[in-house]
Design a protein around this motif. Sequence first.
Motif, PDB file in Angstrom:
ATOM      1  N   SER A 215      -0.043 -12.079  -9.973  1.00 42.00           N
ATOM      2  CA  SER A 215       0.524 -11.439 -11.159  1.00 42.00           C
ATOM      3  C   SER A 215      -0.551 -10.673 -11.929  1.00 42.00           C
ATOM      4  O   SER A 215      -0.289  -9.597 -12.475  1.00 42.00           O
ATOM      5  CB  SER A 215       1.191 -12.481 -12.060  1.00 42.00           C
ATOM      6  OG  SER A 215       0.259 -13.473 -12.466  1.00 42.00           O
ATOM      7  N   VAL A 216      -1.772 -11.209 -11.971  1.00 37.59           N
ATOM      8  CA  VAL A 216      -2.883 -10.512 -12.618  1.00 37.59           C
ATOM      9  C   VAL A 216      -3.265  -9.269 -11.814  1.00 37.59           C
ATOM     10  O   VAL A 216      -3.474  -8.191 -12.364  1.00 37.59           O
ATOM     11  CB  VAL A 216      -4.100 -11.445 -12.780  1.00 37.59           C
ATOM     12  CG1 VAL A 216      -5.300 -10.678 -13.312  1.00 37.59           C
ATOM     13  CG2 VAL A 216      -3.760 -12.604 -13.713  1.00 37.59           C
ATOM     14  N   VAL A 217      -3.332  -9.416 -10.505  1.00 37.69           N
ATOM     15  CA  VAL A 217      -3.681  -8.284  -9.638  1.00 37.69           C
ATOM     16  C   VAL A 217      -2.638  -7.182  -9.748  1.00 37.69           C
ATOM     17  O   VAL A 217      -2.974  -5.992  -9.790  1.00 37.69           O
ATOM     18  CB  VAL A 217      -3.821  -8.765  -8.181  1.00 37.69           C
ATOM     19  CG1 VAL A 217      -3.979  -7.586  -7.231  1.00 37.69           C
ATOM     20  CG2 VAL A 217      -5.013  -9.705  -8.056  1.00 37.69           C
ATOM     21  N   GLN A 218      -1.379  -7.548  -9.829  1.00 34.00           N
ATOM     22  CA  GLN A 218      -0.316  -6.556  -9.945  1.00 34.00           C
ATOM     23  C   GLN A 218      -0.472  -5.732 -11.218  1.00 34.00           C
ATOM     24  O   GLN A 218      -0.173  -4.542 -11.243  1.00 34.00           O
ATOM     25  CB  GLN A 218       1.049  -7.242  -9.940  1.00 34.00           C
ATOM     26  CG  GLN A 218       2.222  -6.271  -9.958  1.00 34.00           C
ATOM     27  CD  GLN A 218       3.559  -6.983 -10.013  1.00 34.00           C
ATOM     28  OE1 GLN A 218       3.635  -8.152 -10.404  1.00 34.00           O
ATOM     29  NE2 GLN A 218       4.620  -6.297  -9.627  1.00 34.00           N
ATOM     30  N   HIS A 219      -0.961  -6.351 -12.270  1.00 39.40           N
ATOM     31  CA  HIS A 219      -1.132  -5.655 -13.549  1.00 39.40           C
ATOM     32  C   HIS A 219      -2.324  -4.697 -13.531  1.00 39.40           C
ATOM     33  O   HIS A 219      -2.276  -3.635 -14.155  1.00 39.40           O
ATOM     34  CB  HIS A 219      -1.324  -6.687 -14.668  1.00 39.40           C
ATOM     35  CG  HIS A 219      -1.559  -6.087 -16.020  1.00 39.40           C
ATOM     36  ND1 HIS A 219      -0.548  -5.519 -16.777  1.00 39.40           N
ATOM     37  CD2 HIS A 219      -2.698  -5.946 -16.745  1.00 39.40           C
ATOM     38  CE1 HIS A 219      -1.062  -5.062 -17.904  1.00 39.40           C
ATOM     39  NE2 HIS A 219      -2.359  -5.312 -17.916  1.00 39.40           N
ATOM     40  N   LEU A 220      -3.375  -5.048 -12.790  1.00 38.71           N
ATOM     41  CA  LEU A 220      -4.648  -4.346 -12.929  1.00 38.71           C
ATOM     42  C   LEU A 220      -5.009  -3.438 -11.764  1.00 38.71           C
ATOM     43  O   LEU A 220      -5.698  -2.428 -11.950  1.00 38.71           O
ATOM     44  CB  LEU A 220      -5.760  -5.389 -13.123  1.00 38.71           C
ATOM     45  CG  LEU A 220      -7.093  -4.928 -13.711  1.00 38.71           C
ATOM     46  CD1 LEU A 220      -6.888  -4.379 -15.117  1.00 38.71           C
ATOM     47  CD2 LEU A 220      -8.087  -6.080 -13.746  1.00 38.71           C
ATOM     48  N   ALA A 221      -4.572  -3.763 -10.546  1.00 37.15           N
ATOM     49  CA  ALA A 221      -5.103  -3.100  -9.350  1.00 37.15           C
ATOM     50  C   ALA A 221      -4.379  -1.795  -9.019  1.00 37.15           C
ATOM     51  O   ALA A 221      -3.187  -1.648  -9.293  1.00 37.15           O
ATOM     52  CB  ALA A 221      -5.022  -4.049  -8.152  1.00 37.15           C
ATOM     53  N   HIS A 222      -5.130  -0.881  -8.402  1.00 37.50           N
ATOM     54  CA  HIS A 222      -4.545   0.329  -7.825  1.00 37.50           C
ATOM     55  C   HIS A 222      -4.173   0.100  -6.364  1.00 37.50           C
ATOM     56  O   HIS A 222      -3.121   0.525  -5.906  1.00 37.50           O
ATOM     57  CB  HIS A 222      -5.536   1.498  -7.910  1.00 37.50           C
ATOM     58  CG  HIS A 222      -5.946   1.843  -9.301  1.00 37.50           C
ATOM     59  ND1 HIS A 222      -7.192   1.545  -9.808  1.00 37.50           N
ATOM     60  CD2 HIS A 222      -5.275   2.444 -10.297  1.00 37.50           C
ATOM     61  CE1 HIS A 222      -7.275   1.969 -11.057  1.00 37.50           C
ATOM     62  NE2 HIS A 222      -6.130   2.515 -11.384  1.00 37.50           N
ATOM     63  N   ARG A 223      -5.070  -0.552  -5.635  1.00 36.57           N
ATOM     64  CA  ARG A 223      -4.818  -0.933  -4.245  1.00 36.57           C
ATOM     65  C   ARG A 223      -5.114  -2.427  -4.103  1.00 36.57           C
ATOM     66  O   ARG A 223      -5.853  -2.993  -4.905  1.00 36.57           O
ATOM     67  CB  ARG A 223      -5.704  -0.137  -3.277  1.00 36.57           C
ATOM     68  CG  ARG A 223      -5.367   1.330  -3.173  1.00 36.57           C
ATOM     69  CD  ARG A 223      -6.174   2.034  -2.084  1.00 36.57           C
ATOM     70  NE  ARG A 223      -7.603   1.962  -2.337  1.00 36.57           N
ATOM     71  CZ  ARG A 223      -8.494   1.444  -1.493  1.00 36.57           C
ATOM     72  NH1 ARG A 223      -8.092   0.935  -0.332  1.00 36.57           N
ATOM     73  NH2 ARG A 223      -9.778   1.425  -1.803  1.00 36.57           N
ATOM     74  N   VAL A 224      -4.543  -3.024  -3.057  1.00 36.21           N
ATOM     75  CA  VAL A 224      -4.696  -4.458  -2.851  1.00 36.21           C
ATOM     76  C   VAL A 224      -5.038  -4.716  -1.389  1.00 36.21           C
ATOM     77  O   VAL A 224      -4.431  -4.130  -0.483  1.00 36.21           O
ATOM     78  CB  VAL A 224      -3.414  -5.232  -3.226  1.00 36.21           C
ATOM     79  CG1 VAL A 224      -3.611  -6.731  -3.018  1.00 36.21           C
ATOM     80  CG2 VAL A 224      -3.014  -4.950  -4.665  1.00 36.21           C
ATOM     81  N   ALA A 225      -6.031  -5.581  -1.159  1.00 39.80           N
ATOM     82  CA  ALA A 225      -6.373  -6.057   0.179  1.00 39.80           C
ATOM     83  C   ALA A 225      -6.103  -7.551   0.226  1.00 39.80           C
ATOM     84  O   ALA A 225      -6.494  -8.290  -0.677  1.00 39.80           O
ATOM     85  CB  ALA A 225      -7.836  -5.766   0.502  1.00 39.80           C
ATOM     86  N   VAL A 226      -5.418  -7.992   1.275  1.00 39.41           N
ATOM     87  CA  VAL A 226      -5.061  -9.399   1.444  1.00 39.41           C
ATOM     88  C   VAL A 226      -5.993  -9.996   2.499  1.00 39.41           C
ATOM     89  O   VAL A 226      -6.098  -9.476   3.610  1.00 39.41           O
ATOM     90  CB  VAL A 226      -3.593  -9.546   1.875  1.00 39.41           C
ATOM     91  CG1 VAL A 226      -3.237 -11.023   2.016  1.00 39.41           C
ATOM     92  CG2 VAL A 226      -2.672  -8.864   0.872  1.00 39.41           C
TER      93      VAL A 226
END
Length: 332
Positions: A215-226
């Motif tokens: 939920s924090v990453v969704q608010h702040l990130a432009h791209r996401v790596a899992v």
Amino acid sequence: MSAPDNNRPLLSIAGLVVHFQTPQGTVRAVDGVSLDLYKGETLGLVGESGCGKSTLGKAIVGLVKSTEGSIQLDGNEISGLGRRELRRHRARLQMIFQDPYASLNPRLPVGKIIEEPLSVHGVGKKAERRAAVIRLAERVGLRPEMLTRHPHEFSGGQRQRIGIARALALNPEIIICDEPVSALDVSVQAQVVNLLGDLQRERGLSYLFISHDLSVVQHLAHRVAVMYLGKIVEQARRRSLWVRPFHPYTRALLAAVPVPDPAQPKLIDEAMTDGEIPSPIDPPSGCRFRTRCPYAQAICAEREPPLREVVEGHFVACHLVERKPDGTVVAP
């Protein structure tokens, strides 16, 4: 947040490997990770505890030694550099640590903690450094009179603000944020995340934001790596990942995100995978997620799936994800 439009990465990691030798065997903490981070961008790095996220962040800033692979900062190779050679790059690359209690020297007043990077790098005279410390403290929400106090006199949120001020002291271009809000109360988390967002807009900062809180990453990130067990299994723009995640592990992570309103449907209605993450000393053959994947087939044990682009900007490492000739993508 809209992603910055840049062609050349500010930080480029290629085939990075970090192994540790233990009496039990070789710990394959990071095992061939490649990532790019662009100017003014936040790249979220997510995964379960023990997947190698923090080790990757520490390897980037030189706190742990990489076994092999390349780390380039604005085109300059920095992996394998000695402490003296790496020091001239340190001003551009800083870190905010997960634990706001353990990351601050308890014997130093806060003003000295924030000033320390300036002193180590010989920036300015004493009066100039003092003025810079006051400006930094005020920018992160601390009053000047607080600078004479010691870390134990502050709350967890205030201590993390001190850590942010210290990371900003040398005007870096990149900050590695290693779970910077995981040890904080929810209300304080929001304040720190908003502060990081404001600082990024003001200074053009680039963040590698390491977290297990999607939920924090969704608010702040432009791209996401899992990341899973030392490997990147999926990478995409934030919206693309949330709208249609392809990898079963990514879907399981998103399905586990709590929904504030019980009447609201879950983002993904899929059960979390069973079992614990395997040991990085003896990872499974082929796809490392196969021992927990409900869709695993024989090929998953035989060959490691490459990280490949299935939609523009969307990469996934899964044998069972297939792009059809008409451009549609079939996922398990």
